[in-house]
Scaffold this active site. Structure first.
Site, short mmCIF file in Angstrom:
data_model
loop_
_atom_site.label_atom_id
_atom_site.label_comp_id
_atom_site.label_asym_id
_atom_site.label_seq_id
_atom_site.Cartn_x
_atom_site.Cartn_y
_atom_site.Cartn_z
N GLU A 24 -2.08 1.92 3.49
CA GLU A 24 -1.76 1.42 2.15
C GLU A 24 -1.76 -0.12 2.22
O GLU A 24 -2.16 -0.81 1.30
CB GLU A 24 -0.38 1.93 1.73
CG GLU A 24 0.05 1.42 0.37
CD GLU A 24 1.41 1.97 -0.06
OE1 GLU A 24 1.69 3.16 0.19
OE2 GLU A 24 2.17 1.20 -0.66
N ARG A 49 -1.65 4.27 -5.85
CA ARG A 49 -1.79 2.96 -5.18
C ARG A 49 -3.17 2.35 -5.40
O ARG A 49 -3.71 1.66 -4.51
CB ARG A 49 -1.48 3.05 -3.68
CG ARG A 49 -0.11 3.60 -3.37
CD ARG A 49 1.03 2.72 -3.87
NE ARG A 49 2.29 3.43 -3.73
CZ ARG A 49 2.87 4.11 -4.73
NH1 ARG A 49 2.35 4.12 -5.95
NH2 ARG A 49 4.00 4.74 -4.53
N SER A 67 5.79 1.34 3.24
CA SER A 67 5.01 2.46 3.82
C SER A 67 3.67 1.91 4.28
O SER A 67 2.92 1.36 3.49
CB SER A 67 4.76 3.54 2.77
OG SER A 67 5.99 4.04 2.32
C1 LIG Z 1 10.54 -3.07 2.40
C2 LIG Z 1 9.38 -2.73 1.50
C3 LIG Z 1 9.50 -1.67 0.61
C4 LIG Z 1 8.42 -1.33 -0.23
N1 LIG Z 1 8.57 -0.29 -1.10
C5 LIG Z 1 7.56 0.03 -1.93
C6 LIG Z 1 7.68 1.11 -2.85
O1 LIG Z 1 8.72 1.75 -2.95
N2 LIG Z 1 6.62 1.40 -3.64
C7 LIG Z 1 5.45 0.69 -3.59
O2 LIG Z 1 4.51 1.01 -4.35
N3 LIG Z 1 5.30 -0.33 -2.72
C8 LIG Z 1 6.32 -0.67 -1.90
N4 LIG Z 1 6.16 -1.72 -1.01
C9 LIG Z 1 4.85 -2.43 -0.93
C10 LIG Z 1 4.72 -3.66 -1.85
O3 LIG Z 1 5.98 -4.22 -2.14
C11 LIG Z 1 4.00 -3.31 -3.14
O4 LIG Z 1 2.68 -2.83 -2.89
C12 LIG Z 1 3.90 -4.52 -4.09
O5 LIG Z 1 3.43 -4.10 -5.33
C13 LIG Z 1 2.97 -5.62 -3.55
O6 LIG Z 1 3.14 -6.77 -4.36
P1 LIG Z 1 2.92 -8.25 -3.77
O7 LIG Z 1 3.13 -9.21 -4.89
O8 LIG Z 1 3.76 -8.46 -2.57
O9 LIG Z 1 1.39 -8.17 -3.39
P2 LIG Z 1 0.64 -8.74 -2.08
O10 LIG Z 1 1.15 -8.02 -0.88
O11 LIG Z 1 0.68 -10.20 -2.07
O12 LIG Z 1 -0.84 -8.24 -2.39
C14 LIG Z 1 -1.16 -6.86 -2.38
C15 LIG Z 1 -2.58 -6.71 -2.97
O13 LIG Z 1 -2.54 -7.05 -4.35
C16 LIG Z 1 -3.42 -8.15 -4.62
N5 LIG Z 1 -2.76 -8.99 -5.62
C17 LIG Z 1 -1.51 -9.54 -5.58
N6 LIG Z 1 -1.26 -10.22 -6.71
C18 LIG Z 1 -2.37 -10.11 -7.48
C19 LIG Z 1 -2.74 -10.60 -8.77
N7 LIG Z 1 -1.92 -11.35 -9.52
N8 LIG Z 1 -3.98 -10.28 -9.24
C20 LIG Z 1 -4.84 -9.53 -8.51
N9 LIG Z 1 -4.55 -9.05 -7.29
C21 LIG Z 1 -3.32 -9.33 -6.79
C22 LIG Z 1 -3.64 -8.85 -3.29
O14 LIG Z 1 -4.89 -9.51 -3.27
C23 LIG Z 1 -3.59 -7.66 -2.33
O15 LIG Z 1 -4.83 -7.00 -2.30
C24 LIG Z 1 7.22 -2.08 -0.17
C25 LIG Z 1 7.12 -3.17 0.71
C26 LIG Z 1 8.19 -3.50 1.54
C27 LIG Z 1 8.07 -4.67 2.47
#
Ligand SMILES: Cc1cc2nc3c(=O)[nH]c(=O)nc-3n(C[C@H](O)[C@H](O)[C@H](O)COP(=O)(O)OP(=O)(O)OC[C@H]3O[C@@H](n4cnc5c(N)ncnc54)[C@H](O)[C@@H]3O)c2cc1C
Length: 300
Positions: free
Chosen positions: A294, A174, A224
């Protein structure tokens, strides 16, 4: 200086919102208003925004799909730069895919499946963007972004664009260099394996069914809440402390999966944070293990 006007000049008026509630843009469904919420159409507008914010000393936060963040109830003073479907071009050549960082992982994995490309099944149920997934080195069911990435185009905070190889991304559990250096992911190239579309889609369905069985997907959450501590599972440690169902307002440790803090109704971010802090305190007391979130806390 009229910040709103300048943001509109750079990113187009229809892409700039003022006082935008972050609860509309986060999977926790909590968070107060952001001064400005901007969704650039392309990398040029994005770089323009970064330069402008840098020059004018305006704080900004890069936002993907908001599925791994908890925004304060006070919201965010500055600009949220949201990279989503406006920046989600996809190009597939042979077994390589290059895509804009705003594409959702479900759309990306479905496009891969459609071309008979295997390797992204693990990601199909993760509700984030490609940019967020690279930043977090998202993973599930034995797969992670590290397994498929070839290279990533990033922009530095001063607007300089460069390509980083997989090795340079320093992908770990992560974590990635993107977080350490505050880079912005513009696009990523991934390499997959030739497979059979039906088998790929069947595996995606199976993994998503497993997700639905184990995870409280009916409620707001960020997946998580805590990182897995070395040699342990956060959910098990929390359950052993008797914390399933522990509740502050409408924020609760899920009864279905103790590793998830969920919003069962109208929780505030403060409620969620109180649950998080209590869980951390109890796990420390009972197991002498420090749970790290996380989920990224923004604006607290
Ligand atoms: C129901 C559910 C299930 C999930 N299951 C998993 C799983 O199985 N495995 C897992 O790893 N995660 C899981 N997650 C967490 C999440 O979906 C992941 O971490 C995902 O990769 C976050 O992406 P996001 O676009 O929503 O990022 P955001 O939540 O918008 O941002 C997360 C971080 O990334 C940064 N960021 C976002 N986009 C960019 C970019 N283009 N450039 C630079 N920085 C950026 C943001 O500034 C922030 O620090 C889950 C979440 C939920 C709600």
């Amino acid at each position: 200086m009229d910040i709103y006007r300048s943001l509109c000049d750079i990113a187009k008026e229809e892409n700039v919102a003022v006082n935008e509630p972050m609860s509309r843009h986060t999977s926790f469904r909590t968070g107060g208003p952001a001064d400005y919420f901007v969704t650039p159409d392309n990398a040029k507008a994005l770089v323009g925004l970064l330069r402008f914010c840098d020059e004018e000393k305006i704080s900004y936060h890069i936002h993907g799909n908001g599925s791994n963040v908890l925004f304060s109830d006070e919201g965010y003073r500055g600009a949220i730069i949201s990279i989503g479907k406006n920046m989600s071009d996809i190009d597939i050549e042979g077994d390589e895919i290059t895509a804009g960082s705003g594409i959702s992982l479900s759309a990306l994995s479905s496009a891969a499946a459609g071309k008979g490309l295997a390797g992204l099944e693990f990601a199909s149920g993760i509700p984030g963007t490609l940019g967020g997934a690279v930043t977090m080195n998202a993973g599930a069911y034995g797969g992670e972004m590290k397994d498929v990435l070839v290279s990533v185009d990033v922009c530095s905070r001063d607007g300089h664009i460069t390509t980083l190889s997989k090795e340079e991304l320093e992908l770990g559990y992560r974590t990635s260099i993107i977080q350490k250096k505050d880079y912005i992911v513009l696009s990523a190239k991934i390499k997959l394996n030739k497979g059979n579309e039906e088998d790929i889609r069947a595996l995606m369905r199976e993994l998503n069914n497993r997700r639905r069985d184990k995870q409280p997907l009916e409620y707001g959450s960020a997946g998580s809440t805590f990182k897995r501590p070395e040699g342990h599972f956060a959910g098990k440690l929390i359950e052993e402390c008797g914390l399933k169902g522990y509740r502050v307002g409408d924020a609760m440790v899920s009864e279905k999966h103790a590793g998830f803090v969920v919003n069962v109704g109208e929780a505030s971010s403060e409620d969620v944070l109180k649950v998080i802090r209590h869980v951390q305190d109890e796990v420390k007391k009972v197991h002498n293990i420090s749970l790290e979130t996380e989920v990224k806390l923004i604006g607290f």
